[in-house]
Design an enzyme around this catalytic site. Structure first.
Site, PDB file in Angstrom:
ATOM      1  N   ARG A 131       1.458 -10.408   7.250  1.00  0.00           N
ATOM      2  CA  ARG A 131       1.079  -9.350   6.167  1.00  0.00           C
ATOM      3  C   ARG A 131       2.322  -8.479   6.547  1.00  0.00           C
ATOM      4  O   ARG A 131       2.280  -7.437   7.366  1.00  0.00           O
ATOM      5  CB  ARG A 131      -0.334  -8.573   6.666  1.00  0.00           C
ATOM      6  CG  ARG A 131      -1.500  -9.322   6.295  1.00  0.00           C
ATOM      7  CD  ARG A 131      -2.791  -8.629   6.650  1.00  0.00           C
ATOM      8  NE  ARG A 131      -2.951  -8.053   7.871  1.00  0.00           N
ATOM      9  CZ  ARG A 131      -3.387  -8.270   8.875  1.00  0.00           C
ATOM     10  NH1 ARG A 131      -3.839  -9.431   8.952  1.00  0.00           N
ATOM     11  NH2 ARG A 131      -3.331  -7.585   9.895  1.00  0.00           N
ATOM     12  N   ARG A 179     -10.310   0.301  15.059  1.00  0.00           N
ATOM     13  CA  ARG A 179     -10.359   0.956  14.104  1.00  0.00           C
ATOM     14  C   ARG A 179     -11.433   0.471  13.020  1.00  0.00           C
ATOM     15  O   ARG A 179     -12.182   1.266  12.675  1.00  0.00           O
ATOM     16  CB  ARG A 179      -8.924   0.859  13.346  1.00  0.00           C
ATOM     17  CG  ARG A 179      -8.663   1.651  12.062  1.00  0.00           C
ATOM     18  CD  ARG A 179      -7.160   1.652  11.732  1.00  0.00           C
ATOM     19  NE  ARG A 179      -6.611   0.474  11.361  1.00  0.00           N
ATOM     20  CZ  ARG A 179      -5.561   0.008  10.701  1.00  0.00           C
ATOM     21  NH1 ARG A 179      -4.711   0.967  10.766  1.00  0.00           N
ATOM     22  NH2 ARG A 179      -5.228  -1.163  10.403  1.00  0.00           N
ATOM     23  N   HIS A 187      -6.160  -6.816  13.291  1.00  0.00           N
ATOM     24  CA  HIS A 187      -4.725  -6.110  13.118  1.00  0.00           C
ATOM     25  C   HIS A 187      -4.202  -5.798  14.647  1.00  0.00           C
ATOM     26  O   HIS A 187      -4.818  -5.426  15.643  1.00  0.00           O
ATOM     27  CB  HIS A 187      -5.022  -4.935  12.473  1.00  0.00           C
ATOM     28  CG  HIS A 187      -3.641  -4.134  11.823  1.00  0.00           C
ATOM     29  ND1 HIS A 187      -2.604  -4.831  11.379  1.00  0.00           N
ATOM     30  CD2 HIS A 187      -3.337  -2.786  12.256  1.00  0.00           C
ATOM     31  CE1 HIS A 187      -1.777  -3.864  11.093  1.00  0.00           C
ATOM     32  NE2 HIS A 187      -1.789  -2.749  11.583  1.00  0.00           N
ATOM     33  N   LYS A 201       0.889  -1.266  -0.003  1.00  0.00           N
ATOM     34  CA  LYS A 201       0.075  -0.131   0.022  1.00  0.00           C
ATOM     35  C   LYS A 201       0.893   1.167  -0.005  1.00  0.00           C
ATOM     36  O   LYS A 201       2.173   1.023   0.119  1.00  0.00           O
ATOM     37  CB  LYS A 201      -0.957  -0.363   1.253  1.00  0.00           C
ATOM     38  CG  LYS A 201      -0.042  -0.042   2.477  1.00  0.00           C
ATOM     39  CD  LYS A 201      -1.020  -0.192   3.844  1.00  0.00           C
ATOM     40  CE  LYS A 201      -0.385  -0.273   5.088  1.00  0.00           C
ATOM     41  NZ  LYS A 201      -0.988  -0.632   6.154  1.00  0.00           N
ATOM     42  N   ASP A 215      11.725  24.109  -1.376  1.00  0.00           N
ATOM     43  CA  ASP A 215      12.517  23.387  -2.548  1.00  0.00           C
ATOM     44  C   ASP A 215      13.971  23.458  -2.190  1.00  0.00           C
ATOM     45  O   ASP A 215      14.796  22.526  -3.022  1.00  0.00           O
ATOM     46  CB  ASP A 215      12.546  24.071  -3.852  1.00  0.00           C
ATOM     47  CG  ASP A 215      11.103  24.568  -4.036  1.00  0.00           C
ATOM     48  OD1 ASP A 215      10.257  23.887  -4.056  1.00  0.00           O
ATOM     49  OD2 ASP A 215      10.730  25.650  -3.997  1.00  0.00           O
ATOM     50  N   CYS A 260      13.551  24.932   3.765  1.00  0.00           N
ATOM     51  CA  CYS A 260      12.619  25.763   2.512  1.00  0.00           C
ATOM     52  C   CYS A 260      11.627  24.750   1.745  1.00  0.00           C
ATOM     53  O   CYS A 260      11.893  23.595   1.881  1.00  0.00           O
ATOM     54  CB  CYS A 260      13.148  26.625   1.586  1.00  0.00           C
ATOM     55  SG  CYS A 260      14.449  27.728   2.536  1.00  0.00           S
ATOM     56  N   TYR A 296      14.755  31.634   6.349  1.00  0.00           N
ATOM     57  CA  TYR A 296      13.357  32.240   6.689  1.00  0.00           C
ATOM     58  C   TYR A 296      13.331  32.196   8.278  1.00  0.00           C
ATOM     59  O   TYR A 296      13.835  31.484   8.979  1.00  0.00           O
ATOM     60  CB  TYR A 296      12.278  31.378   6.130  1.00  0.00           C
ATOM     61  CG  TYR A 296      11.884  31.282   4.699  1.00  0.00           C
ATOM     62  CD1 TYR A 296      11.501  32.545   4.230  1.00  0.00           C
ATOM     63  CD2 TYR A 296      11.879  29.998   4.220  1.00  0.00           C
ATOM     64  CE1 TYR A 296      11.108  32.564   2.825  1.00  0.00           C
ATOM     65  CE2 TYR A 296      11.368  30.071   2.593  1.00  0.00           C
ATOM     66  CZ  TYR A 296      10.992  31.378   2.140  1.00  0.00           C
ATOM     67  OH  TYR A 296      10.687  31.335   0.761  1.00  0.00           O
TER      68      TYR A 296
HETATM   69  C1  LIG Z   1      -0.107  -1.517   6.731  1.00  0.00           C
HETATM   70  C2  LIG Z   1      -0.772  -2.826   7.433  1.00  0.00           C
HETATM   71  C3  LIG Z   1       0.039  -3.944   7.743  1.00  0.00           C
HETATM   72  C4  LIG Z   1       1.467  -3.926   7.340  1.00  0.00           C
HETATM   73  O1  LIG Z   1       1.849  -3.413   8.659  1.00  0.00           O
HETATM   74  P1  LIG Z   1       3.652  -3.318   8.828  1.00  0.00           P
HETATM   75  O2  LIG Z   1       3.656  -2.592  10.242  1.00  0.00           O
HETATM   76  O3  LIG Z   1       3.993  -2.286   8.032  1.00  0.00           O
HETATM   77  O4  LIG Z   1       4.005  -4.676   8.687  1.00  0.00           O
HETATM   78  C5  LIG Z   1      -0.573  -5.006   7.873  1.00  0.00           C
HETATM   79  N1  LIG Z   1      -2.002  -5.464   8.199  1.00  0.00           N
HETATM   80  C6  LIG Z   1      -2.740  -4.255   7.987  1.00  0.00           C
HETATM   81  C7  LIG Z   1      -4.309  -4.406   8.203  1.00  0.00           C
HETATM   82  C8  LIG Z   1      -2.403  -3.018   7.647  1.00  0.00           C
HETATM   83  O5  LIG Z   1      -2.990  -1.998   7.581  1.00  0.00           O
END
Ligand SMILES: *Cc1c(COP(=O)(O)O)cnc(C)c1O
Length: 368
Positions: free
Chosen positions: A214, A127, A157, A32, A307, A305, A258
């Site tokens: 994951r 979440r 998660h 992602k 750029d 800045c 700045y």
């Molecule tokens: C982003 C995400 C992951 C990966 O998490 P990491 O900490 O980058 O390994 C796994 N599962 C879900 C649902 C996520 O949103």
């Protein structure tokens, strides 16, 4: 060139291999956010070529981008897809996460199609997902949607799998227990997959429950949190270079940049660098961060800045227009990582690499 990111694709594959070995789990590769800024298409192509078959993204647009680039593996969308975009799920053979009863109902209402899906289960992150504490409700919703969709999995998660103190370890154990309870309630349905591990979970937990890890941040050689130790063989694969555009001596008492936030007490040699916050250099590094020049650390002076920004090269020999400046990566014996920058700016490496902007030139190298 003014700002260049170099991505070592072969190291990304090596990281996946090393992680697979360390965790003993099958991998679902989390690509992602454009593979955490590393380029989702390039990374996924290399990983697919190396034999990996499961990918995860955040949204339907990211999934479609991978399909259009020729990725054939399974693609799970980890987050919300508006029901009206269901056609892409079917056309591109994607797997959608059902995030709530309402989401599933709405998606079914518009599609009336057995879309491939995984149900998210909330075990404490608060979440997305069905509430694992409300087992009767969660079971009912899963059974109802099992009849509608091609329900291939349930997952949760973990919110603190990167922590090693006993309170947080207990919390993670509790999350996994809750997922198991849900799984048990629907055991007879023989739902194919049940998963919960993120990068941290797959290597730091004693019990690595579930069908996949994951893998996200460690695929890119970075740490879930600064104090974590990476498994053997896992290394960063992104370096970021920029260049000196000019060098000048700033006299004691003059100001730099700045807001006139930097006023040297003695004469300093100051170099201007060709990247700024619009490229992804965090402005919180103003008067605080450092970069590498000719194998030495050079402090960032004044405010970043849009750029460009300025660095102090008084103690570094041979700096002139065109000299390379390392924002992330190695120079001589020194190294600065996205984890180091995250530490200096009070964030996580995930955000550092995700924020590198499209304006930066990207080069892919294969060091094998
Ligand atoms: C982003 C995400 C992951 C990966 O998490 P990491 O900490 O980058 O390994 C796994 N599962 C879900 C649902 C996520 O949103």
């Amino acid at each position: 060139m003014r700002s260049v990111v170099e991505i070592d694709i072969s190291q990304i594959v090596k990281n996946a291999d090393a992680y697979e070995k360390a965790s003993g789990k099958e991998l679902m590769l989390t690509v992602k956010a454009d593979a955490y800024g590393h380029g989702a298409v390039e990374c996924s192509k290399a990983l697919e070529k190396a034999g990996y078959k499961h990918f995860a993204v955040a949204c339907v647009q990211e999934a479609v981008e991978l399909r259009k680039a020729g990725i054939k593996g399974k693609i799970l969308i980890l987050g919300y897809t508006p029901p009206e975009e269901y056609k892409d799920l079917i056309e591109y053979d994607l797997i959608q996460t059902l995030i709530s009863k309402e989401h599933a109902d709405d998606l079914w209402e518009v599609s009336k199609y057995p879309i491939k899906a995984h149900f998210a289960i909330d075990t404490g992150m608060n979440r997305i997902g069905l509430d694992a504490d409300d087992l009767d409700f969660t079971e009912k919703v899963i059974r109802e949607n099992y009849k509608r969709f091609n329900l291939l999995g349930i997952f949760t998660h973990l919110s603190v799998a990167d922590a090693s103190d006993s309170d947080n370890v207990d919390f993670t154990d509790g999350q996994i227990e809750k997922l198991k309870h849900v799984k048990k309630r629907v055991e007879d349905l023989n739902i194919k997959y049940c998963h919960c591990l993120n990068s941290a979970g797959g290597v730091y937990l004693k019990e690595r429950y579930g069908d996949f890890a994951r893998l996200g941040i460690m695929l890119y050689g970075l740490k879930p949190s600064y104090t974590n130790v990476l498994p053997k063989g896992i290394k960063p694969c992104l370096s970021w270079k920029s260049y000196v555009s000019m060098v000048k001596t700033v006299k004691a008492g003059e100001s730099i940049g700045y807001g006139r936030t930097s006023k040297p007490l003695c004469d300093r040699v100051i170099a201007t660098v060709t990247s700024g916050y619009a490229d992804g250099v965090n402005r919180l590094l103003s008067n605080k961060g450092y970069v590498l020049v000719n194998g030495k650390r050079a402090n960032i002076i004044g405010r970043i800045c849009m750029d460009q920004f300025m660095i102090d090269v008084t103690e570094i020999n041979g700096v002139k227009a065109g000299t390379e400046v390392v924002l992330i990566g190695k120079s001589g014996n020194e190294e600065i990582t996205a984890d180091d920058i995250a530490y200096m700016t009070g964030t996580i490496s995930y955000e550092v690499v995700c924020r590198i902007n499209k304006r930066v030139t990207v080069k892919y190298v294969n060091k094998d």
